[in-house]
Scaffold this motif. Structure first.
Motif, PDB file in Angstrom:
ATOM      1  N   ALA A  73       0.855  -1.189   0.000  1.00 32.75           N
ATOM      2  CA  ALA A  73       0.000   0.000   0.000  1.00 32.75           C
ATOM      3  C   ALA A  73       0.889   1.236   0.000  1.00 32.75           C
ATOM      4  N   SER A  74       0.346   2.336  -0.497  1.00 34.13           N
ATOM      5  CA  SER A  74       1.060   3.612  -0.480  1.00 34.13           C
ATOM      6  C   SER A  74       0.207   4.653   0.232  1.00 34.13           C
ATOM      7  N   ILE A  75       0.875   5.660   0.757  1.00 33.71           N
ATOM      8  CA  ILE A  75       0.230   6.707   1.561  1.00 33.71           C
ATOM      9  C   ILE A  75       0.636   8.073   1.012  1.00 33.71           C
ATOM     10  N   THR A 110       4.657   2.208   1.042  1.00 31.76           N
ATOM     11  CA  THR A 110       5.527   3.185   0.401  1.00 31.76           C
ATOM     12  C   THR A 110       4.962   4.588   0.570  1.00 31.76           C
ATOM     13  N   ILE A 111       5.854   5.549   0.461  1.00 27.20           N
ATOM     14  CA  ILE A 111       5.493   6.963   0.469  1.00 27.20           C
ATOM     15  C   ILE A 111       6.539   7.666  -0.387  1.00 27.20           C
ATOM     16  N   ASP A 112       6.180   8.737  -1.076  1.00 25.61           N
ATOM     17  CA  ASP A 112       7.084   9.299  -2.077  1.00 25.61           C
ATOM     18  C   ASP A 112       7.126  10.833  -2.068  1.00 25.61           C
ATOM     19  N   PRO A 113       7.679  11.422  -1.001  1.00 24.01           N
ATOM     20  CA  PRO A 113       7.762  12.884  -0.957  1.00 24.01           C
ATOM     21  C   PRO A 113       8.758  13.429  -1.977  1.00 24.01           C
ATOM     22  N   ALA A 114       8.606  14.698  -2.285  1.00 27.78           N
ATOM     23  CA  ALA A 114       9.606  15.379  -3.094  1.00 27.78           C
ATOM     24  C   ALA A 114      10.923  15.383  -2.326  1.00 27.78           C
ATOM     25  N   VAL A 115      12.023  15.225  -3.022  1.00 26.22           N
ATOM     26  CA  VAL A 115      13.342  15.219  -2.393  1.00 26.22           C
ATOM     27  C   VAL A 115      13.557  16.492  -1.573  1.00 26.22           C
ATOM     28  N   ALA A 116      13.034  17.605  -2.042  1.00 27.49           N
ATOM     29  CA  ALA A 116      13.230  18.885  -1.368  1.00 27.49           C
ATOM     30  C   ALA A 116      12.326  19.072  -0.144  1.00 27.49           C
ATOM     31  N   SER A 122      11.484  13.911   7.194  1.00 25.21           N
ATOM     32  CA  SER A 122      11.771  13.749   8.621  1.00 25.21           C
ATOM     33  C   SER A 122      10.595  13.102   9.346  1.00 25.21           C
ATOM     34  N   SER A 123       9.398  13.543   9.040  1.00 23.91           N
ATOM     35  CA  SER A 123       8.194  12.989   9.652  1.00 23.91           C
ATOM     36  C   SER A 123       8.050  11.504   9.328  1.00 23.91           C
ATOM     37  N   TYR A 124       8.245  11.139   8.068  1.00 25.35           N
ATOM     38  CA  TYR A 124       8.076   9.743   7.657  1.00 25.35           C
ATOM     39  C   TYR A 124       9.140   8.856   8.281  1.00 25.35           C
ATOM     40  N   ARG A 125      10.342   9.386   8.460  1.00 25.03           N
ATOM     41  CA  ARG A 125      11.408   8.620   9.138  1.00 25.03           C
ATOM     42  C   ARG A 125      11.002   8.284  10.572  1.00 25.03           C
ATOM     43  N   LYS A 126      10.294   9.202  11.233  1.00 25.85           N
ATOM     44  CA  LYS A 126       9.851   8.966  12.619  1.00 25.85           C
ATOM     45  C   LYS A 126       8.882   7.795  12.708  1.00 25.85           C
ATOM     46  N   VAL A 127       8.151   7.536  11.643  1.00 27.57           N
ATOM     47  CA  VAL A 127       7.216   6.402  11.603  1.00 27.57           C
ATOM     48  C   VAL A 127       7.969   5.103  11.313  1.00 27.57           C
ATOM     49  N   GLY A 128       9.138   5.216  10.690  1.00 27.53           N
ATOM     50  CA  GLY A 128       9.936   4.044  10.359  1.00 27.53           C
ATOM     51  C   GLY A 128      10.231   3.882   8.881  1.00 27.53           C
ATOM     52  N   PHE A 129       9.733   4.802   8.047  1.00 27.97           N
ATOM     53  CA  PHE A 129      10.018   4.735   6.614  1.00 27.97           C
ATOM     54  C   PHE A 129      11.502   4.969   6.380  1.00 27.97           C
ATOM     55  N   LYS A 130      12.057   4.244   5.427  1.00 27.74           N
ATOM     56  CA  LYS A 130      13.473   4.357   5.072  1.00 27.74           C
ATOM     57  C   LYS A 130      13.600   4.717   3.589  1.00 27.74           C
ATOM     58  N   GLY A 150      11.681  12.817  -6.728  1.00 28.28           N
ATOM     59  CA  GLY A 150      10.961  12.272  -5.585  1.00 28.28           C
ATOM     60  C   GLY A 150      11.843  11.286  -4.845  1.00 28.28           C
ATOM     61  N   LEU A 151      11.588  11.139  -3.567  1.00 30.61           N
ATOM     62  CA  LEU A 151      12.295  10.163  -2.760  1.00 30.61           C
ATOM     63  C   LEU A 151      11.348   9.010  -2.476  1.00 30.61           C
ATOM     64  N   LEU A 152      11.666   7.835  -2.992  1.00 34.99           N
ATOM     65  CA  LEU A 152      10.861   6.657  -2.672  1.00 34.99           C
ATOM     66  C   LEU A 152      11.311   6.157  -1.297  1.00 34.99           C
ATOM     67  N   MET A 153      10.353   6.026  -0.403  1.00 32.98           N
ATOM     68  CA  MET A 153      10.621   5.505   0.946  1.00 32.98           C
ATOM     69  C   MET A 153       9.694   4.320   1.160  1.00 32.98           C
ATOM     70  N   ASP A 154      10.167   3.325   1.912  1.00 31.49           N
ATOM     71  CA  ASP A 154       9.267   2.230   2.255  1.00 31.49           C
ATOM     72  C   ASP A 154       9.411   1.848   3.704  1.00 31.49           C
ATOM     73  N   LEU A 155       8.440   1.091   4.163  1.00 35.08           N
ATOM     74  CA  LEU A 155       8.356   0.631   5.540  1.00 35.08           C
ATOM     75  C   LEU A 155       7.895  -0.809   5.523  1.00 35.08           C
ATOM     76  N   LEU A 156       8.667  -1.687   6.127  1.00 33.04           N
ATOM     77  CA  LEU A 156       8.238  -3.066   6.283  1.00 33.04           C
ATOM     78  C   LEU A 156       7.475  -3.171   7.601  1.00 33.04           C
ATOM     79  N   ALA A 157       6.539  -4.103   7.667  1.00 38.29           N
ATOM     80  CA  ALA A 157       5.646  -4.204   8.815  1.00 38.29           C
ATOM     81  C   ALA A 157       6.376  -4.224  10.158  1.00 38.29           C
ATOM     82  N   ASP A 158       7.492  -4.929  10.227  1.00 44.11           N
ATOM     83  CA  ASP A 158       8.201  -5.022  11.503  1.00 44.11           C
ATOM     84  C   ASP A 158       9.062  -3.793  11.808  1.00 44.11           C
TER      85      ASP A 158
END
Length: 161
Positions: A73-75, A110-116, A122-130, A150-158
């Motif tokens: 899923a993506s957010i 996944t989540i895909d903010p603009a690189v800028a 920073s917010s997505y990193r706090k949730v665990g997205f890498k 864009g920066l592709l970030m993802d988060l695995l369930a664990d």
């Protein structure tokens, strides 16, 4: 999802958007700091309103890939400028991520903010997205009319924090 469906975060509540939310969401998405990253949606039907103390302060949406070989899923999210920097977007993303993992059975988000967009990253990193990688010329930059990375970030369930 019925209209009485909602998710309770640590501070915010997520619920399907309603007709009475449209004017507020349309105003929020046009705020200069929000419009820098979002275009005005055709409609808000597939979004969840983010509420703080009963007031709509933004929206969050998700999409699901249902192919069993690539299921994830993506957010995506926007929040009124006056509420930036208070952890509310992080709470909304974490709340939706928890639901997508525990109730919808996704192992990866996944989540895909603009690189800028450093604040969003920073917010997505706090949730665990890498960070996974840079998607070159990924989205239209509505400030310049050009393409932005864009920066592709993802988060695995664990990894959900």
């Amino acid at each position: 999802m019925g209209s009485d469906w909602e998710l309770q975060g640590a501070v915010v509540v997520l619920r399907p958007t309603a007709k009475q939310d449209i004017a507020t969401l349309d105003r929020i998405v046009r705020e200069p700091e929000v419009a820098a990253w979002w275009s005005v949606p055709d409609d808000y039907d597939d979004m969840l309103a983010i509420l703080l103390d009963g007031q709509v302060i933004g929206a969050i949406q998700f999409s699901e890939e249902t192919d069993p070989e690539f299921r994830h899923a993506s957010i995506d999210i926007f929040l009124t400028t006056s509420r930036h920097g208070h952890g509310l977007g992080t709470d909304a993303v974490r709340t939706l991520a928890r639901w997508l993992i525990h109730e919808r059975g996704h192992h990866r988000l996944t989540i895909d903010p603009a690189v800028a967009n450093a604040a969003a990253i920073s917010s997505y990193r706090k949730v665990g997205f890498k960070p996974v990688g840079i998607m070159r010329a990924y989205g239209r930059d509505y400030r310049t009319g050009g393409w932005a990375d864009g920066l592709l970030m993802d988060l695995l369930a664990d990894e959900l924090t």
